[in-house]
Motif scaffolding. Structure first.
Motif, short mmCIF file in Angstrom:
data_model
loop_
_atom_site.label_atom_id
_atom_site.label_comp_id
_atom_site.label_asym_id
_atom_site.label_seq_id
_atom_site.Cartn_x
_atom_site.Cartn_y
_atom_site.Cartn_z
N GLU A 4 0.80 -1.21 0.00
CA GLU A 4 0.00 0.00 0.00
C GLU A 4 0.84 1.28 0.00
OE1 GLU A 4 -3.61 -0.48 2.63
OE2 GLU A 4 -2.58 -2.37 3.08
N GLY A 5 2.11 1.13 -0.40
CA GLY A 5 2.98 2.29 -0.49
C GLY A 5 4.37 1.96 0.01
N ILE A 6 5.20 2.98 0.09
CA ILE A 6 6.56 2.84 0.61
C ILE A 6 6.60 3.48 1.99
CG2 ILE A 6 8.99 3.42 0.26
CD1 ILE A 6 8.48 3.54 -2.72
N GLY A 7 6.86 2.66 3.00
CA GLY A 7 6.89 3.17 4.37
C GLY A 7 8.20 3.81 4.73
N LEU A 8 9.27 3.40 4.04
CA LEU A 8 10.60 3.98 4.26
C LEU A 8 11.34 3.99 2.94
CD1 LEU A 8 13.00 4.98 5.94
CD2 LEU A 8 13.58 2.58 6.38
N LEU A 9 11.56 5.18 2.42
CA LEU A 9 12.40 5.34 1.24
C LEU A 9 13.77 5.84 1.70
CD1 LEU A 9 13.00 5.35 -1.73
CD2 LEU A 9 11.90 7.60 -1.92
N ARG A 10 14.72 4.89 1.72
CA ARG A 10 16.10 5.24 2.07
C ARG A 10 16.75 5.78 0.79
NH1 ARG A 10 15.82 -0.24 3.81
NH2 ARG A 10 15.63 -0.49 6.08
N ALA A 11 17.04 7.06 0.79
CA ALA A 11 17.47 7.69 -0.45
C ALA A 11 18.99 7.81 -0.57
CB ALA A 11 16.84 9.08 -0.58
N GLU A 12 19.73 7.23 0.38
CA GLU A 12 21.18 7.47 0.41
C GLU A 12 21.88 7.06 -0.88
OE1 GLU A 12 19.88 8.37 4.29
OE2 GLU A 12 19.47 6.57 3.10
N PHE A 13 21.52 5.92 -1.46
CA PHE A 13 22.18 5.49 -2.69
C PHE A 13 21.87 6.46 -3.84
CE2 PHE A 13 21.89 1.19 -0.62
CZ PHE A 13 23.25 1.07 -0.41
N MET A 14 20.63 6.90 -3.91
CA MET A 14 20.25 7.85 -4.95
C MET A 14 20.92 9.20 -4.72
SD MET A 14 16.23 6.92 -5.59
CE MET A 14 15.81 6.65 -3.86
N ILE A 15 21.07 9.58 -3.46
CA ILE A 15 21.74 10.83 -3.13
C ILE A 15 23.21 10.76 -3.54
CG2 ILE A 15 22.58 12.24 -1.19
CD1 ILE A 15 19.84 11.68 0.16
N LEU A 16 23.86 9.62 -3.29
CA LEU A 16 25.26 9.45 -3.69
C LEU A 16 25.41 9.62 -5.20
CD1 LEU A 16 26.54 6.47 -1.51
CD2 LEU A 16 27.29 8.84 -1.41
N GLU A 17 24.49 9.04 -5.96
CA GLU A 17 24.54 9.19 -7.42
C GLU A 17 24.37 10.65 -7.81
OE1 GLU A 17 21.52 6.68 -8.97
OE2 GLU A 17 22.63 4.81 -8.60
N ALA A 18 23.42 11.32 -7.15
CA ALA A 18 23.17 12.72 -7.48
C ALA A 18 24.32 13.63 -7.07
CB ALA A 18 21.87 13.19 -6.82
N PHE A 69 22.14 19.01 -8.43
CA PHE A 69 21.84 17.95 -7.46
C PHE A 69 20.34 17.80 -7.28
CE2 PHE A 69 20.65 17.17 -3.01
CZ PHE A 69 21.12 15.87 -2.84
N VAL A 70 19.63 18.91 -7.11
CA VAL A 70 18.18 18.88 -6.91
C VAL A 70 17.50 18.20 -8.11
CG1 VAL A 70 16.10 20.32 -6.80
CG2 VAL A 70 18.08 20.85 -5.36
N ASP A 71 17.90 18.57 -9.31
CA ASP A 71 17.27 18.01 -10.51
C ASP A 71 17.54 16.52 -10.64
OD1 ASP A 71 16.32 20.52 -11.13
OD2 ASP A 71 17.90 20.97 -12.59
N ARG A 72 18.77 16.11 -10.37
CA ARG A 72 19.12 14.69 -10.51
C ARG A 72 18.38 13.84 -9.49
NH1 ARG A 72 23.80 13.05 -13.11
NH2 ARG A 72 24.32 11.59 -11.44
N LEU A 73 18.30 14.33 -8.25
CA LEU A 73 17.60 13.56 -7.22
C LEU A 73 16.09 13.56 -7.47
CD1 LEU A 73 17.88 11.91 -4.66
CD2 LEU A 73 17.80 14.03 -3.33
N ALA A 74 15.54 14.69 -7.91
CA ALA A 74 14.11 14.77 -8.21
C ALA A 74 13.72 13.79 -9.31
CB ALA A 74 13.73 16.19 -8.61
N GLU A 75 14.60 13.60 -10.28
CA GLU A 75 14.32 12.65 -11.37
C GLU A 75 14.16 11.24 -10.82
OE1 GLU A 75 16.58 10.87 -15.34
OE2 GLU A 75 17.37 12.67 -14.33
N ARG A 76 15.03 10.85 -9.88
CA ARG A 76 14.98 9.50 -9.33
C ARG A 76 13.78 9.31 -8.40
NH1 ARG A 76 19.73 10.88 -10.89
NH2 ARG A 76 21.40 9.41 -11.40
N ILE A 77 13.56 10.27 -7.52
CA ILE A 77 12.43 10.17 -6.60
C ILE A 77 11.11 10.24 -7.38
CG2 ILE A 77 11.30 11.14 -4.56
CD1 ILE A 77 14.09 9.95 -4.06
N GLY A 78 11.08 11.06 -8.41
CA GLY A 78 9.89 11.17 -9.24
C GLY A 78 9.54 9.87 -9.94
N GLN A 79 10.56 9.12 -10.33
CA GLN A 79 10.33 7.82 -10.97
C GLN A 79 9.59 6.88 -10.02
OE1 GLN A 79 13.90 6.07 -12.60
NE2 GLN A 79 12.98 4.04 -12.75
N LEU A 80 10.00 6.86 -8.77
CA LEU A 80 9.32 6.03 -7.77
C LEU A 80 7.92 6.55 -7.50
CD1 LEU A 80 12.15 5.36 -5.16
CD2 LEU A 80 10.94 3.65 -6.51
#
Length: 316
Positions: free
Chosen positions: A41-55, A73-84
């Motif tokens: 029913e959703g994501i209860g914990l999105l650990r973004a550290e790996f995506m942040i490292l990429e960004a 950085f904001v644009d790169r991370l927003a692209e990944r979080i937006g995909q989810l």
């Protein structure tokens, strides 16, 4: 001669319906579509550290700011979080803001300039206090969330490692001063990892917190005084310890008393099936598990709820 027909494939077994919401813990986008198609029913914990490292592209975030690359950085991370966010929409996603420890940040380019050397970084310069001390880094994440929520408003914010009321209130002001401060649909969560959260729940409720999510890994570590990274102390580290279980029950009860949702996103429900029943009996609103535990966790939750209903019926 009558031709034999192959037996039809067995019908897919429907997942049991539960009152307790089942969520998933994720750390990246690699299996987003596959996991979004599962009975969660959703994501209860999105650990973004790996995506942040990429960004960050290997740079310490303060070095990135020095070089004027915050927008990138904001644009790169927003692209990944937006995909989810698109994969799970409209189901909620709870994004945990950056929770690197100082020893992890030191490994990035420029990290030796900006990070203190700590004997025990696990309980050092991290989480909510870091945002208050270095708000310019936290503001980049808030800017990213604002951009994502403009398109898919199912992503919410969770603050990790909150120790005291004053630091949370200072952090809350930073959120209020950002573009997210005008977003009345944003859910603000607090991670319940530090035992002091039990005392401060009423204050967090007054500050506009929507829910409390129990991080059983760190909560166990701090309740028992055990470094969970220590092999020597491994026999002492047990999320099923009665003191830890009592703290979890208290957090759930006090959260409900003050109108907050209560969730859990630690390892315990994924590793110990009996934990699910304890949590259901305590009245938890949602349980977030790792992807490989989704099916078994739902079965355990459903069985626990059925036992509770049967017990109630017998008492009547």
């Amino acid at each position: 001669r009558r031709q034999e027909r192959a037996a039809p494939p067995p019908a897919a077994r429907a997942a049991p319906v539960t009152a307790t919401r089942l969520l998933v813990n994720l750390a990246g986008t690699a299996r987003a579509a596959e996991i979004a198609a599962m009975e969660v029913e959703g994501i209860g914990l999105l650990r973004a550290e790996f995506m942040i490292l990429e960004a960050l592209e290997g740079q310490h975030p303060r070095l990135l700011l020095e070089r004027g690359e915050g927008r990138r950085f904001v644009d790169r991370l927003a692209e990944r979080i937006g995909q989810l966010a698109r994969a799970f929409h409209p189901r909620p996603i709870t994004y945990r803001s950056m929770d690197f420890r100082s020893n992890e940040f030191r490994g990035l380019e420029g990290g030796d300039r900006f990070e203190p050397r700590e004997e025990n970084p696990m309980i050092g310069y991290r989480g909510c206090f870091r945002y208050v001390h270095e708000p310019e880094l936290f503001r980049l994440e808030l800017e990213m969330l604002e951009a994502v929520r403009a398109e898919t408003p199912n992503v919410h914010l969770m603050i990790p490692f909150v120790r005291t009321r004053w630091e949370f209130e200072a952090c809350r002001r930073i959120v209020a001063e950002s573009g997210l401060g005008r977003d009345r649909r944003l859910q603000l969560w607090v991670m319940a990892e530090v035992p002091s959260v039990v005392y401060w729940i009423p204050a967090y409720a007054r500050a506009g917190v929507y829910g409390v999510s129990i991080g059983s890994n760190d909560l166990t570590q701090l309740m028992l005084g055990v470094d969970r990274d220590s092999d020597v102390l491994a026999p002492l580290y047990d999320e099923r310890d009665e003191a830890v279980v009592d703290a979890i029950r208290t957090i759930i009860a006090r959260s409900h008393e003050h109108g907050l949702k209560a969730s859990i996103c630690g390892q315990a429900p994924s590793v110990h099936p009996e934990y699910a029943e304890m949590l259901v009996r305590a009245g938890i609103d949602s349980i977030s598990v790792n992807p490989d535990s989704i099916e078994s966790a739902r079965r355990h939750i459903a069985a626990a709820e059925q036992r509770l209903l049967l017990e109630a019926a017998r008492r009547r």
